[in-house]
Enzyme design. Structure first.
Site, PDB file in Angstrom:
ATOM      1  N   LYS A   1     -12.086   0.578  13.158  1.00  0.00           N
ATOM      2  CA  LYS A   1     -10.728   0.989  13.502  1.00  0.00           C
ATOM      3  C   LYS A   1     -10.585   1.224  15.010  1.00  0.00           C
ATOM      4  O   LYS A   1      -9.550   0.896  15.608  1.00  0.00           O
ATOM      5  CB  LYS A   1     -10.350   2.249  12.728  1.00  0.00           C
TER       6      LYS A   1
ATOM      7  N   GLY B   1       0.807  -1.219   0.000  1.00  0.00           N
ATOM      8  CA  GLY B   1       0.000   0.000   0.000  1.00  0.00           C
ATOM      9  C   GLY B   1       0.834   1.261   0.000  1.00  0.00           C
ATOM     10  O   GLY B   1       2.071   1.216  -0.045  1.00  0.00           O
TER      11      GLY B   1
ATOM     12  N   THR C   1      -6.727   6.050  12.523  1.00  0.00           N
ATOM     13  CA  THR C   1      -7.302   7.121  11.706  1.00  0.00           C
ATOM     14  C   THR C   1      -8.011   8.186  12.528  1.00  0.00           C
ATOM     15  O   THR C   1      -8.446   7.920  13.663  1.00  0.00           O
ATOM     16  CB  THR C   1      -8.306   6.495  10.709  1.00  0.00           C
TER      17      THR C   1
ATOM     18  N   TYR D   1     -16.590   2.259   9.251  1.00  0.00           N
ATOM     19  CA  TYR D   1     -15.136   2.203   9.127  1.00  0.00           C
ATOM     20  C   TYR D   1     -14.478   2.692  10.417  1.00  0.00           C
ATOM     21  O   TYR D   1     -13.593   2.031  10.979  1.00  0.00           O
ATOM     22  CB  TYR D   1     -14.672   3.043   7.941  1.00  0.00           C
TER      23      TYR D   1
ATOM     24  N   TRP E   1      -5.928  11.978   6.319  1.00  0.00           N
ATOM     25  CA  TRP E   1      -5.849  12.395   4.924  1.00  0.00           C
ATOM     26  C   TRP E   1      -4.503  12.040   4.286  1.00  0.00           C
ATOM     27  O   TRP E   1      -3.836  12.886   3.689  1.00  0.00           O
ATOM     28  CB  TRP E   1      -6.107  13.903   4.821  1.00  0.00           C
TER      29      TRP E   1
END
Length: 251
Positions: A130, A11, A102, A126, A152
């Site tokens: 997390k 990734g 996140t 989501y 971001w």
């Protein structure tokens, strides 16, 4: 010598970590998901015990915010149970885990910068998955886990907002971008350097927030990308979130 196991190495962030390790001549192993599936407890246990890394860096995650609403179990398989598998083995052999989380663990209603001590409150599936992963890791490895919440993320590898917008800018496409979501875009290379620094310095275990300085809306971010590419910024039209169809609420 340190040897890092990088999960999710294909990734965006994983690629930046590999580049950083190579530049510092650190040993690392970055198996693909086809070789090591973190959802498989036995695979994780066997692989880690055989490799004997000095630390695990987990970038592997379900990051599809939209489809988390309809495929929540799939999101949890990676973001919750996958983390549980990693944590159990890390605890057994006594190595630290760096786990990437996140800003979506918050509801976005604070109006100012979030600190590590702020109360969480995710508003989409989501974010909930997390947050569950964070809690499980801290429960199993309270003294040897580093949870890095970032926001971001963008970079040269993988899919991300900056790359998508730049492609449209180079084609001189007219686009609509939401103007009422504010955040701090974070460069994947900067975050990779931060992660390696944490493993070298070993500060107290726990939750850390990492982003680049400043704040911007998605619309302002897109406008700057168009400007940087030499494309007319008038092609970027601001809209409110209410005008953008979405299954998942955004903080």
């Amino acid at each position: 010598m340190s040897r890092y196991l990088i999960l999710g190495g294909s990734g965006m962030l994983g690629s930046s970590l590999i580049t950083e390790c190579r530049s510092k001549e650190f040993l690392f192993d970055a198996p693909s998901s086809s070789i090591l599936d973190i959802r498989d407890e036995n695979q994780i246990q066997d692989y880690i015990c055989q490799l004997e890394p000095s630390a695990i860096i987990n970038c592997a995650a379900w990051t599809d915010v939209e489809n988390s609403e309809t495929e929540y179990q799939s999101a949890c398989d990676l973001n919750v149970y996958g983390i549980q598998n990693i944590a159990k083995t890390a605890k057994d052999i006594g190595i630290p885990v760096v786990h990437i989380s996140t800003d979506y663990v918050f509801d976005g209603m604070k109006g100012t910068k979030y600190s590590e001590q702020d109360e969480t409150g995710p508003i989409n599936s989501y974010g909930r998955s997390k947050l569950q992963g964070e809690k499980i890791l801290l429960e199993i490895c309270p003294d040897s886990s580093y949870i890095i919440r970032t926001s971001w993320l963008y970079g040269t590898s993988g899919r991300n907002f900056a790359k998508s917008i730049l492609k449209k800018a180079l084609k001189k496409e007219a686009i609509k971008v939401v103007q009422d979501q504010i955040g701090s875009p974070t460069n994947a290379e900067d975050l990779a350097r931060g992660i390696i620094s944490i493993l070298q310095v070993r500060p107290p275990a726990g939750i850390y927030h990492f982003s680049n300085h400043g704040e911007v809306s998605w619309y302002e971010f897109a406008t700057k990308l168009y400007e940087t590419s030499g494309t007319d910024i008038q092609l970027v039209e601001p809209i409110d979130s209410a005008g953008y169809p979405s299954k998942a609420k955004r903080p």
